[in-house]
Write a protein that holds these residues in place. Structure first.
Motif, PDB file in Angstrom:
ATOM      1  N   GLY A   1     -51.406  -8.558   0.717  1.00 33.17           N
ATOM      2  CA  GLY A   1     -50.668  -9.774   0.371  1.00 33.17           C
ATOM      3  C   GLY A   1     -49.347  -9.534  -0.334  1.00 33.17           C
ATOM      4  N   SER A   2     -48.857  -8.282  -0.278  1.00 38.07           N
ATOM      5  CA  SER A   2     -47.630  -7.945  -1.026  1.00 38.07           C
ATOM      6  C   SER A   2     -46.356  -8.115  -0.203  1.00 38.07           C
ATOM      7  CB  SER A   2     -47.717  -6.508  -1.542  1.00 38.07           C
ATOM      8  OG  SER A   2     -47.743  -5.611  -0.440  1.00 38.07           O
ATOM      9  N   GLY A   3     -46.427  -8.852   0.888  1.00 35.76           N
ATOM     10  CA  GLY A   3     -45.230  -9.038   1.722  1.00 35.76           C
ATOM     11  C   GLY A   3     -45.439  -8.513   3.125  1.00 35.76           C
ATOM     12  N   TYR A   4     -44.324  -8.189   3.788  1.00 33.69           N
ATOM     13  CA  TYR A   4     -44.382  -7.774   5.201  1.00 33.69           C
ATOM     14  C   TYR A   4     -44.181  -6.267   5.353  1.00 33.69           C
ATOM     15  CZ  TYR A   4     -43.535 -12.764   6.013  1.00 33.69           C
ATOM     16  OH  TYR A   4     -43.618 -14.129   6.019  1.00 33.69           O
ATOM     17  N   LYS A   5     -44.733  -5.743   6.443  1.00 34.24           N
ATOM     18  CA  LYS A   5     -44.383  -4.383   6.841  1.00 34.24           C
ATOM     19  C   LYS A   5     -42.927  -4.408   7.323  1.00 34.24           C
ATOM     20  CE  LYS A   5     -49.153  -3.815   8.291  1.00 34.24           C
ATOM     21  NZ  LYS A   5     -50.089  -3.982   9.406  1.00 34.24           N
ATOM     22  N   THR A   6     -42.320  -3.242   7.493  1.00 35.44           N
ATOM     23  CA  THR A   6     -40.897  -3.239   7.873  1.00 35.44           C
ATOM     24  C   THR A   6     -40.679  -3.634   9.330  1.00 35.44           C
ATOM     25  OG1 THR A   6     -41.115  -0.877   8.254  1.00 35.44           O
ATOM     26  CG2 THR A   6     -40.112  -1.557   6.171  1.00 35.44           C
ATOM     27  N   THR A   7     -41.688  -3.379  10.185  1.00 39.67           N
ATOM     28  CA  THR A   7     -41.540  -3.752  11.594  1.00 39.67           C
ATOM     29  C   THR A   7     -42.793  -4.449  12.105  1.00 39.67           C
ATOM     30  OG1 THR A   7     -42.409  -1.639  12.374  1.00 39.67           O
ATOM     31  CG2 THR A   7     -40.021  -1.800  12.192  1.00 39.67           C
ATOM     32  N   MET A   8     -42.591  -5.230  13.157  1.00 33.28           N
ATOM     33  CA  MET A   8     -43.720  -5.873  13.829  1.00 33.28           C
ATOM     34  C   MET A   8     -43.902  -5.215  15.186  1.00 33.28           C
ATOM     35  SD  MET A   8     -44.142  -9.827  14.978  1.00 33.28           S
ATOM     36  CE  MET A   8     -45.445 -10.230  16.138  1.00 33.28           C
ATOM     37  N   ASP A   9     -45.087  -4.677  15.426  1.00 35.10           N
ATOM     38  CA  ASP A   9     -45.374  -4.039  16.709  1.00 35.10           C
ATOM     39  C   ASP A   9     -46.875  -4.117  17.014  1.00 35.10           C
ATOM     40  OD1 ASP A   9     -46.638  -2.091  15.186  1.00 35.10           O
ATOM     41  OD2 ASP A   9     -44.936  -0.717  15.243  1.00 35.10           O
ATOM     42  N   GLU A  10     -47.316  -3.366  18.024  1.00 32.14           N
ATOM     43  CA  GLU A  10     -48.711  -3.450  18.482  1.00 32.14           C
ATOM     44  C   GLU A  10     -49.732  -2.970  17.463  1.00 32.14           C
ATOM     45  OE1 GLU A  10     -46.394  -3.958  22.156  1.00 32.14           O
ATOM     46  OE2 GLU A  10     -46.171  -2.633  20.429  1.00 32.14           O
ATOM     47  N   SER A  11     -49.271  -2.257  16.429  1.00 34.90           N
ATOM     48  CA  SER A  11     -50.227  -1.780  15.416  1.00 34.90           C
ATOM     49  C   SER A  11     -50.574  -2.877  14.408  1.00 34.90           C
ATOM     50  CB  SER A  11     -49.647  -0.566  14.681  1.00 34.90           C
ATOM     51  OG  SER A  11     -48.554  -0.979  13.872  1.00 34.90           O
ATOM     52  N   CYS A  12     -49.854  -3.991  14.439  1.00 36.38           N
ATOM     53  CA  CYS A  12     -50.077  -5.076  13.463  1.00 36.38           C
ATOM     54  C   CYS A  12     -51.245  -5.964  13.874  1.00 36.38           C
ATOM     55  CB  CYS A  12     -48.824  -5.946  13.347  1.00 36.38           C
ATOM     56  SG  CYS A  12     -47.380  -5.104  12.697  1.00 36.38           S
ATOM     57  N   TRP A  13     -52.114  -6.251  12.911  1.00 33.06           N
ATOM     58  CA  TRP A  13     -53.200  -7.223  13.114  1.00 33.06           C
ATOM     59  C   TRP A  13     -53.175  -8.222  11.960  1.00 33.06           C
ATOM     60  CZ3 TRP A  13     -55.747  -7.961  17.475  1.00 33.06           C
ATOM     61  CH2 TRP A  13     -55.845  -6.911  18.404  1.00 33.06           C
ATOM     62  N   THR A  14     -53.345  -9.473  12.276  1.00 31.07           N
ATOM     63  CA  THR A  14     -53.265 -10.535  11.274  1.00 31.07           C
ATOM     64  C   THR A  14     -54.399 -10.446  10.251  1.00 31.07           C
ATOM     65  OG1 THR A  14     -52.173 -12.002  12.841  1.00 31.07           O
ATOM     66  CG2 THR A  14     -53.255 -13.051  10.965  1.00 31.07           C
ATOM     67  N   PRO A  15     -54.059 -10.345   8.974  1.00 31.45           N
ATOM     68  CA  PRO A  15     -55.113 -10.389   7.953  1.00 31.45           C
ATOM     69  C   PRO A  15     -55.543 -11.854   7.742  1.00 31.45           C
ATOM     70  CG  PRO A  15     -52.951  -9.978   6.941  1.00 31.45           C
ATOM     71  CD  PRO A  15     -52.718 -10.157   8.408  1.00 31.45           C
ATOM     72  N   PHE A  16     -56.845 -12.094   7.641  1.00 34.12           N
ATOM     73  CA  PHE A  16     -57.340 -13.481   7.588  1.00 34.12           C
ATOM     74  C   PHE A  16     -57.359 -14.084   6.192  1.00 34.12           C
ATOM     75  CE2 PHE A  16     -59.822 -11.866  11.357  1.00 34.12           C
ATOM     76  CZ  PHE A  16     -58.999 -12.481  12.281  1.00 34.12           C
ATOM     77  N   TYR A  17     -57.309 -13.253   5.167  1.00 33.81           N
ATOM     78  CA  TYR A  17     -57.615 -13.773   3.842  1.00 33.81           C
ATOM     79  C   TYR A  17     -56.376 -13.915   2.968  1.00 33.81           C
ATOM     80  CZ  TYR A  17     -61.947 -12.500   5.973  1.00 33.81           C
ATOM     81  OH  TYR A  17     -62.969 -12.402   6.887  1.00 33.81           O
ATOM     82  N   ILE A  18     -55.222 -14.024   3.615  1.00 35.91           N
ATOM     83  CA  ILE A  18     -53.981 -14.194   2.878  1.00 35.91           C
ATOM     84  C   ILE A  18     -53.502 -15.629   3.090  1.00 35.91           C
ATOM     85  CG2 ILE A  18     -51.544 -13.504   2.813  1.00 35.91           C
ATOM     86  CD1 ILE A  18     -52.533 -10.683   3.546  1.00 35.91           C
ATOM     87  N   SER A  19     -53.100 -16.265   2.023  1.00 34.91           N
ATOM     88  CA  SER A  19     -52.631 -17.642   2.126  1.00 34.91           C
ATOM     89  C   SER A  19     -51.217 -17.659   2.723  1.00 34.91           C
ATOM     90  CB  SER A  19     -52.628 -18.266   0.737  1.00 34.91           C
ATOM     91  OG  SER A  19     -52.034 -19.520   0.790  1.00 34.91           O
ATOM     92  N   VAL A  20     -51.049 -18.401   3.810  1.00 34.00           N
ATOM     93  CA  VAL A  20     -49.752 -18.474   4.497  1.00 34.00           C
ATOM     94  C   VAL A  20     -49.183 -19.883   4.301  1.00 34.00           C
ATOM     95  CG1 VAL A  20     -48.574 -18.286   6.737  1.00 34.00           C
ATOM     96  CG2 VAL A  20     -50.498 -16.773   6.210  1.00 34.00           C
ATOM     97  N   PRO A  21     -47.930 -19.979   3.823  1.00 36.65           N
ATOM     98  CA  PRO A  21     -47.337 -21.309   3.649  1.00 36.65           C
ATOM     99  C   PRO A  21     -47.345 -22.118   4.956  1.00 36.65           C
ATOM    100  CG  PRO A  21     -45.951 -19.634   2.632  1.00 36.65           C
ATOM    101  CD  PRO A  21     -47.025 -18.906   3.371  1.00 36.65           C
ATOM    102  N   TYR A  22     -47.423 -23.432   4.833  1.00 36.21           N
ATOM    103  CA  TYR A  22     -47.420 -24.375   5.965  1.00 36.21           C
ATOM    104  C   TYR A  22     -48.696 -24.325   6.815  1.00 36.21           C
ATOM    105  CZ  TYR A  22     -42.419 -24.463   4.920  1.00 36.21           C
ATOM    106  OH  TYR A  22     -41.214 -24.560   4.281  1.00 36.21           O
ATOM    107  N   SER A  23     -49.706 -23.571   6.385  1.00 32.26           N
ATOM    108  CA  SER A  23     -50.908 -23.486   7.229  1.00 32.26           C
ATOM    109  C   SER A  23     -51.789 -24.714   7.014  1.00 32.26           C
ATOM    110  CB  SER A  23     -51.687 -22.207   6.950  1.00 32.26           C
ATOM    111  OG  SER A  23     -52.387 -22.328   5.741  1.00 32.26           O
ATOM    112  N   ASN A  24     -52.657 -24.965   7.987  1.00 35.27           N
ATOM    113  CA  ASN A  24     -53.666 -26.016   7.863  1.00 35.27           C
ATOM    114  C   ASN A  24     -54.917 -25.526   8.602  1.00 35.27           C
ATOM    115  OD1 ASN A  24     -53.324 -26.571  10.689  1.00 35.27           O
ATOM    116  ND2 ASN A  24     -51.562 -27.854  10.197  1.00 35.27           N
ATOM    117  N   ASP A  25     -55.969 -26.303   8.570  1.00 32.77           N
ATOM    118  CA  ASP A  25     -57.228 -25.849   9.186  1.00 32.77           C
ATOM    119  C   ASP A  25     -57.068 -25.575  10.672  1.00 32.77           C
ATOM    120  OD1 ASP A  25     -58.451 -25.986   6.778  1.00 32.77           O
ATOM    121  OD2 ASP A  25     -59.428 -27.925   7.116  1.00 32.77           O
TER     122      ASP A  25
END
Length: 338
Positions: free
Chosen positions: A140-164
């Protein structure tokens, strides 16, 4: 590879935005297509698909529902490639699944199983979503420097603007993609698996109404707060917004069956931009639309698009961000939303 005229392919969710465009492209490219719809009694959807060029000779429609995944069996029989595009957007109660996540995973397992048992299907291509590839760090400390195929969404981090709704969709697409890749890694299955994690899909389409992904991309123009919140959720989840043209999405799907030795996970987006950049483009090129000042202010993030995997195996995008946004405006005008 067999000649295209002999090769049968299956597209699940054939009446959706991506599904219908893919069916159209496959027919244009000489394939025989088995397409599934939830309801063959829906004349508007059936009529749309039957109206495509070459549909009379080479399109076969089947009724199948994600919530009754055994129904896909008939459509898959005799096919060499299967595109699993269908995904539940809203949860349907009254079945054995507690939520959309269970239904999505159960369907993907069943469809993979039918492909394996068929003895004809060589490769299963799953239309995944970039919502599964968030570059947010697990702690939850921010973003990795790049987005690529090695990235997987963590489920337990609060994301602004999210809803159920978006949380459930994000988890369903993430877990389903992980599940299908696991099946593909099991050599005993003899089934090649490709996942195409598509960005927010824009551009024209065959449906008579403006689709939800295009609505997100024009949300600032039509000043739709609900859609704009979802666009911002995507931006907070992904760092920036990966976008891709519907025509490139179809080309990428077909590329994944026509190219030997393609398997595993691929991100599919031609541009990686901010919501502010989208708003500024509309402001400069469509001055007739009055955009709220809030759309033109936002955080600057240094994160980079790091995926070249699809291009490294020979694919090239034909539509840039400007074309995507221009075509979204045209599509929305045709559909009466602008």
């Amino acid at each position: 590879m067999e000649s295209k005229n002999k090769c049968k392919v299956c597209v699940t969710g054939g009446a959706g935005y991506i599904g219908s465009a893919l069916v159209h492209s496959l027919l244009q490219n000489g394939y025989t297509v088995h397409a599934t719809l939830r309801n063959l009694g829906d004349e508007s959807k059936v009529g749309l698909l039957r109206g495509f060029p070459y549909a009379e000779e080479r399109l076969h429609l089947f009724e199948a529902d994600i919530y009754k995944p055994q129904e896909f069996e008939e459509a898959i029989q005799g096919c060499v490639y299967v595109f699993h595009v269908a995904t539940p957007i809203y949860h349907t109660s009254g079945y054995k699944y507690n939520d959309k996540i269970e239904a999505t995973i159960s369907a993907i397992k069943k469809i993979a199983d039918v492909c394996i048992q068929s003895r004809t299907v060589r490769r299963l291509i799953y239309t995944a979503s970039v919502v599964a590839a968030s570059p947010l760090k697990d702690d939850g400390s921010g973003y990795k420097t790049t987005m690529d195929e090695s990235c997987w969404t963590p489920f337990y981090i609060s994301v602004p603007y999210s809803n159920d709704f978006v949380k459930e969709y994000t988890e369903a697409k993430t877990r389903a993609e992980q599940e299908i890749l696991k099946i593909g890694e099991d050599k005993a299955n003899e089934l090649e698996v490709v996942t195409l994690s598509c960005g927010l899909v824009g551009g024209g389409g065959h449906l008579p109404y403006t689709t939800s992904s295009v609505m997100l991309l024009i949300s600032q123009v039509i000043n739709n707060e609900t859609q704009y919140q979802m666009l911002r959720y995507l931006e907070e989840l992904m760092g920036k917004i990966p976008i891709v043209h519907i025509k490139d999405v179809c080309r990428a799907h077909i590329f994944c069956i026509e190219t030997p030795m393609v398997n595993g996970r691929f991100l599919c987006s031609s541009s990686y931009i901010t919501s502010v950049e989208i708003a500024k483009y509309y402001l400069e090129n469509y001055p007739q639309f009055h955009l709220n000042q809030e759309y033109l202010e936002g955080p600057k993030k240094d994160i980079k698009w790091g995926s070249r995997k699809l291009e490294d195996v020979g694919f090239s995008y034909k539509h840039d961000a400007k074309t995507i946004l221009d075509d979204c405006i045209e599509y929305a005008k045709r559909s009466g939303n602008i």
